[in-house]
Design a protein around this motif. Sequence first.
Motif, PDB file in Angstrom:
ATOM      1  N   UNK A  96      10.066 -30.524  -5.031  1.00 56.13           N
ATOM      2  CA  UNK A  96      10.474 -29.189  -5.447  1.00 56.13           C
ATOM      3  C   UNK A  96      11.486 -28.604  -4.490  1.00 56.13           C
ATOM      4  N   UNK A  97      11.273 -28.778  -3.201  1.00 57.14           N
ATOM      5  CA  UNK A  97      12.178 -28.210  -2.216  1.00 57.14           C
ATOM      6  C   UNK A  97      11.965 -28.854  -0.860  1.00 57.14           C
ATOM      7  N   UNK A  98      13.035 -28.889  -0.080  1.00 55.98           N
ATOM      8  CA  UNK A  98      12.968 -29.270   1.329  1.00 55.98           C
ATOM      9  C   UNK A  98      13.288 -28.009   2.121  1.00 55.98           C
ATOM     10  N   UNK A  99      12.311 -27.528   2.864  1.00 57.74           N
ATOM     11  CA  UNK A  99      12.472 -26.287   3.625  1.00 57.74           C
ATOM     12  C   UNK A  99      12.930 -26.658   5.029  1.00 57.74           C
ATOM     13  N   UNK A 100      14.203 -26.451   5.290  1.00 58.65           N
ATOM     14  CA  UNK A 100      14.761 -26.806   6.596  1.00 58.65           C
ATOM     15  C   UNK A 100      14.521 -25.685   7.605  1.00 58.65           C
ATOM     16  N   UNK A 101      14.311 -26.102   8.850  1.00 58.68           N
ATOM     17  CA  UNK A 101      14.075 -25.160   9.948  1.00 58.68           C
ATOM     18  C   UNK A 101      13.071 -24.074   9.537  1.00 58.68           C
ATOM     19  N   UNK A 102      11.851 -24.465   9.147  1.00 53.99           N
ATOM     20  CA  UNK A 102      10.863 -23.491   8.681  1.00 53.99           C
ATOM     21  C   UNK A 102      10.452 -22.533   9.785  1.00 53.99           C
ATOM     22  N   UNK A 103      10.158 -21.318   9.397  1.00 53.05           N
ATOM     23  CA  UNK A 103       9.663 -20.341  10.355  1.00 53.05           C
ATOM     24  C   UNK A 103       8.235 -20.695  10.741  1.00 53.05           C
ATOM     25  N   UNK A 104       7.759 -20.064  11.817  1.00 47.13           N
ATOM     26  CA  UNK A 104       6.384 -20.300  12.258  1.00 47.13           C
ATOM     27  C   UNK A 104       5.391 -19.919  11.165  1.00 47.13           C
ATOM     28  N   UNK A 105       5.693 -18.859  10.422  1.00 47.00           N
ATOM     29  CA  UNK A 105       4.810 -18.427   9.343  1.00 47.00           C
ATOM     30  C   UNK A 105       4.743 -19.479   8.232  1.00 47.00           C
ATOM     31  N   UNK A 106       5.906 -20.068   7.891  1.00 49.89           N
ATOM     32  CA  UNK A 106       5.936 -21.111   6.854  1.00 49.89           C
ATOM     33  C   UNK A 106       5.159 -22.332   7.307  1.00 49.89           C
ATOM     34  N   UNK A 107       5.294 -22.696   8.574  1.00 50.22           N
ATOM     35  CA  UNK A 107       4.582 -23.859   9.108  1.00 50.22           C
ATOM     36  C   UNK A 107       3.073 -23.630   9.048  1.00 50.22           C
ATOM     37  N   UNK A 108       2.638 -22.444   9.457  1.00 46.11           N
ATOM     38  CA  UNK A 108       1.201 -22.147   9.433  1.00 46.11           C
ATOM     39  C   UNK A 108       0.673 -22.170   8.001  1.00 46.11           C
ATOM     40  N   UNK A 109       1.428 -21.582   7.082  1.00 46.48           N
ATOM     41  CA  UNK A 109       0.988 -21.520   5.684  1.00 46.48           C
ATOM     42  C   UNK A 109       0.925 -22.906   5.054  1.00 46.48           C
ATOM     43  N   UNK A 110       1.799 -23.796   5.464  1.00 44.59           N
ATOM     44  CA  UNK A 110       1.837 -25.145   4.893  1.00 44.59           C
ATOM     45  C   UNK A 110       0.643 -25.979   5.335  1.00 44.59           C
ATOM     46  N   UNK A 111       0.088 -25.682   6.487  1.00 45.97           N
ATOM     47  CA  UNK A 111      -1.081 -26.393   6.961  1.00 45.97           C
ATOM     48  C   UNK A 111      -0.745 -27.566   7.866  1.00 45.97           C
ATOM     49  N   UNK A 112      -1.764 -28.055   8.562  1.00 46.63           N
ATOM     50  CA  UNK A 112      -1.560 -29.104   9.563  1.00 46.63           C
ATOM     51  C   UNK A 112      -1.085 -30.411   8.952  1.00 46.63           C
ATOM     52  N   UNK A 113      -1.427 -30.658   7.690  1.00 41.73           N
ATOM     53  CA  UNK A 113      -1.094 -31.939   7.057  1.00 41.73           C
ATOM     54  C   UNK A 113       0.084 -31.821   6.090  1.00 41.73           C
ATOM     55  N   UNK A 114       0.887 -30.794   6.245  1.00 38.12           N
ATOM     56  CA  UNK A 114       2.045 -30.624   5.367  1.00 38.12           C
ATOM     57  C   UNK A 114       2.979 -31.830   5.482  1.00 38.12           C
ATOM     58  N   UNK A 115       3.541 -32.302   4.367  1.00 36.82           N
ATOM     59  CA  UNK A 115       4.497 -33.413   4.444  1.00 36.82           C
ATOM     60  C   UNK A 115       5.799 -32.969   5.085  1.00 36.82           C
ATOM     61  N   UNK A 116       6.310 -33.804   5.976  1.00 40.66           N
ATOM     62  CA  UNK A 116       7.528 -33.514   6.742  1.00 40.66           C
ATOM     63  C   UNK A 116       8.553 -34.604   6.457  1.00 40.66           C
ATOM     64  N   UNK A 117       9.804 -34.211   6.314  1.00 41.30           N
ATOM     65  CA  UNK A 117      10.877 -35.192   6.113  1.00 41.30           C
ATOM     66  C   UNK A 117      11.371 -35.718   7.451  1.00 41.30           C
ATOM     67  N   UNK A 118      11.450 -37.040   7.547  1.00 45.61           N
ATOM     68  CA  UNK A 118      12.016 -37.701   8.725  1.00 45.61           C
ATOM     69  C   UNK A 118      13.258 -38.509   8.332  1.00 45.61           C
ATOM     70  N   UNK A 119      13.933 -38.068   7.263  1.00 41.63           N
ATOM     71  CA  UNK A 119      15.169 -38.715   6.796  1.00 41.63           C
ATOM     72  C   UNK A 119      14.971 -40.188   6.464  1.00 41.63           C
ATOM     73  N   UNK A 120      13.891 -40.484   5.763  1.00 41.02           N
ATOM     74  CA  UNK A 120      13.658 -41.825   5.244  1.00 41.02           C
ATOM     75  C   UNK A 120      13.669 -41.716   3.722  1.00 41.02           C
TER      76      UNK A 120
END
Length: 212
Positions: A121-145
């Motif tokens: 749906x979206x790639x959220x670049x440079x997420x804010x601290x609030x976005x990171x907390x809301x996404x949770x500890x296991x949020x999927x992260x892009x590593x350019x693969x």
Amino acid sequence: SALVDAGIERAVLVVGPEHEDFRRHIDSLDLTRLTIDLAVQVNPLGTADAVLSAEAAVGEECFLMVNGDNYYPRQVLRDLARHRGNALAGFDRAALVAESNIPAERIAAFAIVRARDGALEEIVEKPTAEVVRAAGAHAPVSMNAFRFTPEIFAACRRIAPSPRGELEIVDAVRALPGPVWVLAATGGVLDLSRREDIREVEARLSGTEVSL
């Protein structure tokens, strides 16, 4: 070597105009499982421009795009290589923190991937601290693969430079006409983007067999 184990038989390294050392090193290798070619990016105009630089070498084949200074888990590469269509690896953020050589504060700044029913749906670049907390500890992260079909080349040509003046692969992914699938990825990624990373990465890979 990890890419070869994942089923890749040919690698195209995107290099700058002054790449004689790369060429000499490749020519010195005893390659039995892999073909290595070079594609020249004339000017460093961004990651999407780097992909465009490889278009002539890749042609109409599907391919993986990975960072040259990252070492990815073999299973993640296998999953991408076996997939059909365009896809990206969404790395579990907690696993990245636990198993990578990348500090947690740096990982917190990496792009968060949002998906629905497996489709991006979206790639959220440079997420804010609030976005990171809301996404949770296991949020999927892009590593350019990524796994791309040749559609990506037209998408790279459709985009405009980002605010920092570069053609970004993330913008090209957004410009793809069909779905981009998010493949769940676990494990750590070893980062070699700084000289001080070399010692730890060497230690972690000391027992890894390399076969090209």
